[in-house]
Scaffold this motif. Structure first.
Motif, PDB file in Angstrom:
ATOM      1  N   PRO A 112       0.972   5.784   0.085  1.00 50.51           N
ATOM      2  CA  PRO A 112       0.154   6.952   0.430  1.00 50.51           C
ATOM      3  C   PRO A 112      -0.557   7.492  -0.817  1.00 50.51           C
ATOM      4  O   PRO A 112      -0.126   7.265  -1.945  1.00 50.51           O
ATOM      5  N   VAL A 115      -8.503   2.804   4.510  1.00 50.40           N
ATOM      6  CA  VAL A 115      -7.277   2.267   5.107  1.00 50.40           C
ATOM      7  C   VAL A 115      -7.486   0.764   5.330  1.00 50.40           C
ATOM      8  O   VAL A 115      -8.575   0.352   5.748  1.00 50.40           O
ATOM      9  N   THR A 161       0.493  -2.041  10.040  1.00 50.62           N
ATOM     10  CA  THR A 161      -0.584  -1.132   9.608  1.00 50.62           C
ATOM     11  C   THR A 161      -0.506  -0.883   8.103  1.00 50.62           C
ATOM     12  O   THR A 161      -1.182   0.002   7.585  1.00 50.62           O
ATOM     13  N   LYS A 162       0.320  -1.669   7.399  1.00 49.97           N
ATOM     14  CA  LYS A 162       0.474  -1.554   5.934  1.00 49.97           C
ATOM     15  C   LYS A 162       0.909  -0.137   5.555  1.00 49.97           C
ATOM     16  O   LYS A 162       0.479   0.398   4.539  1.00 49.97           O
ATOM     17  N   ASN A 163       1.782   0.452   6.411  1.00 50.20           N
ATOM     18  CA  ASN A 163       2.272   1.821   6.161  1.00 50.20           C
ATOM     19  C   ASN A 163       3.779   1.851   5.955  1.00 50.20           C
ATOM     20  O   ASN A 163       4.451   2.802   6.383  1.00 50.20           O
ATOM     21  N   TYR A 200       0.864  -1.185   0.000  1.00 50.48           N
ATOM     22  CA  TYR A 200       0.000   0.000   0.000  1.00 50.48           C
ATOM     23  C   TYR A 200       0.901   1.236   0.000  1.00 50.48           C
ATOM     24  O   TYR A 200       1.940   1.244   0.673  1.00 50.48           O
ATOM     25  N   ALA A 237       4.794  -0.269  11.554  1.00 49.48           N
ATOM     26  CA  ALA A 237       4.586   0.227  10.185  1.00 49.48           C
ATOM     27  C   ALA A 237       4.153  -0.926   9.271  1.00 49.48           C
ATOM     28  O   ALA A 237       3.220  -0.797   8.479  1.00 49.48           O
ATOM     29  N   MET A 264      -2.337   5.625  13.437  1.00 46.99           N
ATOM     30  CA  MET A 264      -2.581   4.716  12.308  1.00 46.99           C
ATOM     31  C   MET A 264      -3.100   3.359  12.807  1.00 46.99           C
ATOM     32  O   MET A 264      -3.965   2.743  12.192  1.00 46.99           O
ATOM     33  N   LEU A 287       4.699   4.931   3.864  1.00 45.63           N
ATOM     34  CA  LEU A 287       4.408   6.153   4.636  1.00 45.63           C
ATOM     35  C   LEU A 287       5.400   6.311   5.792  1.00 45.63           C
ATOM     36  O   LEU A 287       5.752   7.419   6.191  1.00 45.63           O
ATOM     37  N   LEU A 311      -3.845  10.604   5.448  1.00 49.32           N
ATOM     38  CA  LEU A 311      -4.960   9.662   5.621  1.00 49.32           C
ATOM     39  C   LEU A 311      -6.208  10.179   4.899  1.00 49.32           C
ATOM     40  O   LEU A 311      -7.036   9.417   4.420  1.00 49.32           O
ATOM     41  N   ALA A 340       2.166  13.082   7.630  1.00 56.87           N
ATOM     42  CA  ALA A 340       1.810  11.668   7.411  1.00 56.87           C
ATOM     43  C   ALA A 340       0.362  11.407   7.829  1.00 56.87           C
ATOM     44  O   ALA A 340      -0.388  10.725   7.125  1.00 56.87           O
TER      45      ALA A 340
END
Ligand code: 57M
Length: 358
Positions: A161, A228, A282-284, A159, A279, A213, A287, A355, A351
């Motif tokens: 941003p 998200v 949360t699939k970030n 994923y 990170a 997040m 980001l 969202l 960041a």
């Protein structure tokens, strides 16, 4: 503990229903971690002074650092101790994301402790070999990634941003990607930890941003509204993030310039690994490059400096990591530190703002 002991009693005592809420338990974790770390820190510093377990300072660094020799280090012992105590009080241990993140943190805590122990207590300045550390870190990170995918906690999609939905499915390569994020984050925080408070500031801002997040990703309605990815019971990591903020504030009480204690590898390697794991959960991952932009910049400055010196026998910076470059440009240490904090605050806010930009 409170969640498992008190929440079930809420049938009889309605007030105890409050322990169901992640927001309340996160506040309790923050408060507990802050108070425990401030109390524990004072005693830990005195203990390290009595035992004369102080930092060995290399003589090839900035002149201004030589006076730091002997400063107690391994403050990560009471930072992580306070975090684990706060999670024990507030956490729901039926959450796989929480258990996996605790596992990675504990593994890197032990690695950092052994490294510091050899360097500080045994005066063997090399500590554990760089290859040995990396192997330990990658094995831990791969194990965490496989467990999370095996139990369908997260998928193998990437994923990014500003884009709704997954960009592409990484398949088996996701494990290498996730491991790179966790190990890279751990080592980037380690490199950043070279000035008083320089690492703990962005650790706090990153935990605040990532903590938000985790709350969003663990909430079915909010995650759906913001496009998200929903991750079952990842909201328990909001409590972990709140504990990091609390213990970080407590540590900063002593680590602020002029530092009375350093966190040591036991703190930087473990906290960096924790942030990287959150990170990934949360699939970030992408980001997180923005959220942890200070850590990323510090690591890139070293890579560029070493590459330049090896290929051209010339340095790009006066000294790497980049915080030393600004020191050697004449910026006083506190000014370097606070300016890096300001940048990390802006990055964390930006960041969170992304969202809503999907
Ligand atoms: C982690 N550790 C601090 C403290 C802290 C490849 C190369 C870039 C590696 C890098 C390195 O050795 N990194 C190790 C950074 C050290 O802090 C201890 O380590 C723990 C974190 N792991 O908790 O226990 C020193 O940092 C200072 N400090 C503070 N306040 C704090 O709150 O002042 C730390 C925390 C402490 C204290 O002086 O002793 C560190 O800097 O080693 N190497 C470097 O970072 C070195 N850079 C360098 O060699 N650059 C070269 C090449 C290799 C890129 C170049 O530019 O050409 C610098 N660090 C040192 N000497 N010590 C500069 C030379």
């Amino acid at each position: 503990m409170f969640y498992h002991l008190l929440y079930p009693l809420s049938q009889d005592v309605g007030l105890l229903n409050i322990f169901r809420y992640i927001t309340f338990r996160s506040f309790v974790a923050f408060l507990a971690a802050t108070l425990i770390s401030i109390w524990w820190g004072k005693h830990f510093i005195n203990f390290m002074k009595r035992k004369q377990f102080g930092q060995v300072v290399r003589d090839d660094g900035p002149e201004s650092h030589l006076k730091k020799a002997g400063t107690p280090t391994m403050g990560g012992v009471f930072i992580l101790g306070s975090i684990f105590a706060a999670i024990l009080i507030s956490g729901n241990f039926f959450s796989i994301p929480l258990l996996v993140t605790i596992g990675v943190t504990l593994s890197y805590f032990i690695l950092g402790f052994l490294d510091d122990y050899l360097k500080v207590l045994k005066k063997n300045t090399d500590g554990i070999s760089a290859k040995g550390k990396l192997l330990w870190q990658f094995v831990t990170a791969f194990a965490a990634s496989f467990v999370l995918v095996h139990f369908n906690v997260i998928d193998t999609a990437l994923y990014v941003p500003f884009v709704k939905g997954p960009l592409l499915d990484l398949g088996i390569f996701f494990h290498f990607f996730a491991a790179l994020v966790i190990v890279g984050s751990s080592n980037a925080v380690n490199l950043t930890d070279g000035l008083d408070g320089l690492a703990i500031g962005p650790i706090i801002t990153s935990a605040a941003s990532l903590g938000l997040m985790t709350y969003v990703a663990g909430h079915r309605e909010i995650s759906g509204y913001l496009f998200v990815p929903y991750v079952e019971s990842v909201g328990e990591l909001t409590i972990f993030a709140a504990a990091i903020i609390g213990a970080g504030v407590g540590f900063l009480w002593y680590n602020s310039y002029p530092a009375q204690i350093f966190m040591g590898d036991v703190g930087s390697l473990s906290l960096g690994g924790t942030l990287g794991t959150i990170a990934v959960l949360t699939k970030n991952e992408v980001l997180f490059v923005i959220i942890g932009g200070v850590f990323v910049t510090e690591a890139i400055s070293v890579i560029l400096q070493v590459a330049s010196y090896k290929t051209r026998k010339k340095r790009i910076f006066k000294m790497a990591p980049i915080h030393h470059h600004f020191e050697l440009m004449g910026w006083p240490e506190p000014k370097v530190i606070v300016r890096f904090w300001i940048i990390s605050i802006f990055l964390a806010i930006f960041a969170v703002a992304t969202l809503k930009m999907r």
